[in-house]
Design an enzyme around this catalytic site. Structure first.
Site, PDB file in Angstrom:
ATOM      1  N   ASP A 103    -141.942 -35.832-104.833  1.00 47.93           N
ATOM      2  CA  ASP A 103    -142.207 -36.688-103.674  1.00 47.93           C
ATOM      3  C   ASP A 103    -143.559 -37.360-103.897  1.00 47.93           C
ATOM      4  O   ASP A 103    -144.220 -37.121-104.904  1.00 47.93           O
ATOM      5  CB  ASP A 103    -142.151 -35.881-102.378  1.00 47.93           C
ATOM      6  CG  ASP A 103    -143.229 -34.803-102.302  1.00 47.93           C
ATOM      7  OD1 ASP A 103    -144.121 -34.786-103.164  1.00 47.93           O
ATOM      8  OD2 ASP A 103    -143.174 -33.972-101.377  1.00 47.93           O
TER       9      ASP A 103
ATOM     10  N   ASP B 181    -145.180 -43.544 -98.897  1.00 48.01           N
ATOM     11  CA  ASP B 181    -144.766 -44.109 -97.614  1.00 48.01           C
ATOM     12  C   ASP B 181    -145.473 -43.382 -96.487  1.00 48.01           C
ATOM     13  O   ASP B 181    -146.176 -42.406 -96.715  1.00 48.01           O
ATOM     14  CB  ASP B 181    -143.244 -43.967 -97.432  1.00 48.01           C
ATOM     15  CG  ASP B 181    -142.829 -42.507 -97.291  1.00 48.01           C
ATOM     16  OD1 ASP B 181    -143.455 -41.644 -97.956  1.00 48.01           O
ATOM     17  OD2 ASP B 181    -141.888 -42.209 -96.531  1.00 48.01           O
TER      18      ASP B 181
ATOM     19  N   CYS C  56    -119.626 -13.481-102.061  1.00 54.93           N
ATOM     20  CA  CYS C  56    -120.604 -14.159-102.912  1.00 54.93           C
ATOM     21  C   CYS C  56    -120.704 -13.452-104.262  1.00 54.93           C
ATOM     22  O   CYS C  56    -120.663 -12.222-104.323  1.00 54.93           O
ATOM     23  CB  CYS C  56    -121.971 -14.167-102.220  1.00 54.93           C
ATOM     24  SG  CYS C  56    -123.261 -14.984-103.173  1.00 54.93           S
TER      25      CYS C  56
ATOM     26  N   ASP D 199    -132.870 -32.308-100.166  1.00 56.08           N
ATOM     27  CA  ASP D 199    -133.813 -31.252-100.537  1.00 56.08           C
ATOM     28  C   ASP D 199    -134.316 -30.585 -99.264  1.00 56.08           C
ATOM     29  O   ASP D 199    -134.352 -31.210 -98.205  1.00 56.08           O
ATOM     30  CB  ASP D 199    -135.016 -31.826-101.299  1.00 56.08           C
ATOM     31  CG  ASP D 199    -136.050 -32.423-100.346  1.00 56.08           C
ATOM     32  OD1 ASP D 199    -137.025 -31.739-100.000  1.00 56.08           O
ATOM     33  OD2 ASP D 199    -135.858 -33.583 -99.898  1.00 56.08           O
TER      34      ASP D 199
ATOM     35  N   HIS E 162    -130.188 -15.342-103.356  1.00 55.12           N
ATOM     36  CA  HIS E 162    -128.916 -15.470-102.645  1.00 55.12           C
ATOM     37  C   HIS E 162    -128.832 -16.789-101.877  1.00 55.12           C
ATOM     38  O   HIS E 162    -127.816 -17.500-101.950  1.00 55.12           O
ATOM     39  CB  HIS E 162    -128.708 -14.305-101.665  1.00 55.12           C
ATOM     40  CG  HIS E 162    -127.555 -14.559-100.745  1.00 55.12           C
ATOM     41  ND1 HIS E 162    -126.248 -14.423-101.129  1.00 55.12           N
ATOM     42  CD2 HIS E 162    -127.530 -15.041 -99.474  1.00 55.12           C
ATOM     43  CE1 HIS E 162    -125.457 -14.775-100.135  1.00 55.12           C
ATOM     44  NE2 HIS E 162    -126.208 -15.149 -99.114  1.00 55.12           N
TER      45      HIS E 162
ATOM     46  N   CYS F 197    -123.361 -14.053-106.440  1.00 56.69           N
ATOM     47  CA  CYS F 197    -124.714 -14.210-106.976  1.00 56.69           C
ATOM     48  C   CYS F 197    -125.240 -12.871-107.482  1.00 56.69           C
ATOM     49  O   CYS F 197    -124.679 -11.806-107.199  1.00 56.69           O
ATOM     50  CB  CYS F 197    -125.654 -14.797-105.924  1.00 56.69           C
ATOM     51  SG  CYS F 197    -126.251 -13.620-104.679  1.00 56.69           S
TER      52      CYS F 197
ATOM     53  N   GLY G 270    -138.142 -39.991 -92.721  1.00 55.58           N
ATOM     54  CA  GLY G 270    -138.437 -39.981 -91.295  1.00 55.58           C
ATOM     55  C   GLY G 270    -137.390 -39.344 -90.419  1.00 55.58           C
ATOM     56  O   GLY G 270    -137.388 -39.532 -89.202  1.00 55.58           O
TER      57      GLY G 270
ATOM     58  N   CYS H 140    -125.848 -10.242-104.633  1.00 53.52           N
ATOM     59  CA  CYS H 140    -124.658  -9.656-104.007  1.00 53.52           C
ATOM     60  C   CYS H 140    -123.862  -8.780-104.970  1.00 53.52           C
ATOM     61  O   CYS H 140    -123.191  -7.838-104.544  1.00 53.52           O
ATOM     62  CB  CYS H 140    -123.773 -10.761-103.430  1.00 53.52           C
ATOM     63  SG  CYS H 140    -124.551 -11.580-102.009  1.00 53.52           S
TER      64      CYS H 140
END
Length: 372
Positions: free
Chosen positions: A93, A147, A305, A267, A336, A307, A217, A310
């Site tokens: 950013d 900005d 899940c 994001d 997770h 992952c 914004g 898990c």
């Protein structure tokens, strides 16, 4: 060209797009969620763990890296990719959001923004040219124009002056950008909740022909229905042959609503932020694993899940770690949550390909506990 967007499929029933974003550090399948690594790290997670979750691209913060360790040090290290050992795409950013979030410490003029360093109190000045100098030094694949993100609510005159300044700053950013061959500079559409000002901002920025565009914004305190209304109006103003990025949005419902309206990139710090207080996103809704009810729960955080967390650890164990302030507990919940959102975005991409995004949204909302 540093970035090229390829539109593969548009969902028959919504504005959702399935695409690919080609960058110098790899191709990104879109729509995509980008975990936030503010200080060149996604909090508590290693690059290898991020890759295991399926993360394709991460976001880092220009303002914070300028303060620590300094963009000159990152450049000396060979750029952000080498500095943090991440060989996939990165987006930085511009520091513009800090203009918003550090409102008590800054003064905005046409030239730029005078800050008080939130760490030391030292006086600093950030201009469009300085922001681009820092982003060029950091070397991310995608960089954002400097900005101003206005607060909500704000009066129309302020919003108009702010967006017009953002356009002038965008022109200065473009003029200062020294690495067009390997860094894509995106413009940011502002205008608050005012549709005509959003139109003005979009038209002015489209004239500058950036390789991608963001909606800025939003998610600054306004109700969700207003955010979606602004997206309904703004997204159709954006080019169809370039990536569309909604900044700072990451709850599951906001991701669905953004995708349905034609957004490609998102994001948010949400998955790691809530992980640090023991809140987890699961296929059956939010689980606050630090609660006493999980003290003897030896099942996984989310039975649906796959992952690392898990597959290997129980709710009881994770609760114990978090109650004891053990870092490993926060690492497990962070892994997770990031995996959960990235897997969800993968499901969304598949659903767009098969024209069943609205069905996926319905079943997800029902199991998660959202109201349709």
């Amino acid at each position: 060209m540093a970035v090229r967007y390829e539109l593969i499929k548009t969902d028959k029933h919504t504005g959702a797009r399935r695409g690919r974003l080609h960058t110098p550090h790899g191709t990104i399948e879109t729509p995509v969620f980008m975990p936030v690594g503010t200080l060149a790290t996604v909090k508590t997670m290693s690059p290898e763990e991020l890759k295991d979750t399926g993360a394709q691209i991460i976001l880092s913060n220009t303002y914070h890296l300028w303060l620590r360790p300094g963009h000159d040090i990152v450049q000396e290290a060979g750029g952000l990719h080498k500095f943090m050992n991440w060989d996939r795409p990165i987006l930085t950013d511009s520091g513009g959001f800090q203009v918003f979030s550090l409102s008590d410490l800054r003064k905005i003029t046409e030239e730029g923004v005078t800050f008080r360093n939130h760490l030391s109190g030292e006086k600093l000045f950030l201009s469009p040219e300085k922001a681009i100098e820092i982003e060029n030094a950091l070397g991310a694949d995608i960089i954002m124009a400097f900005d101003e993100c206005p607060p909500f609510p704000a009066d129309r005159q302020y919003l108009k002056e702010s967006l017009e300044r953002t356009t002038r700053w965008a022109k200065r950013c473009k003029a200062a950008h020294a690495r067009e061959h390997d860094q894509a500079l995106f413009g940011i559409i502002q205008g608050g909740m005012d549709k005509e000002l959003r139109r003005q901002s979009a038209e002015e920025l489209l004239e500058l022909d950036f390789p991608g565009y963001a909606v800025g914004g939003l998610s600054v305190g306004e109700p969700k229905d207003i955010m979606n209304e602004v997206l309904d109006f703004t997204v159709p103003l954006m080019p169809t042959n370039k990536p569309r990025y909604l900044m700072g949005v990451g709850s599951p419902d906001d991701l669905f609503e953004g995708v349905i309206r034609g957004i490609d990139m998102f994001d948010c710090v949400l998955p790691t932020r809530i992980a640090r207080n023991g809140t987890c996103m699961t296929s059956v809704g939010k689980v606050v694993v630090r609660n006493a009810t999980y003290a003897r729960d030896f099942g996984p955080l989310d039975p649906n899940c796959d992952c690392y967390t898990c597959k290997n650890y129980s709710r009881a164990y994770i609760r114990h770690l978090i109650k004891c302030d053990e870092t490993f507990g926060i690492r497990l919940t962070s892994i997770h949550n990031v995996h959960f959102l990235i897997k969800m975005m993968g499901d969304i991409r598949e659903a767009i390909e098969e024209d069943r995004l609205l069905e996926l949204k319905k079943s997800f909302y029902e199991s998660y506990g959202y109201t349709l």
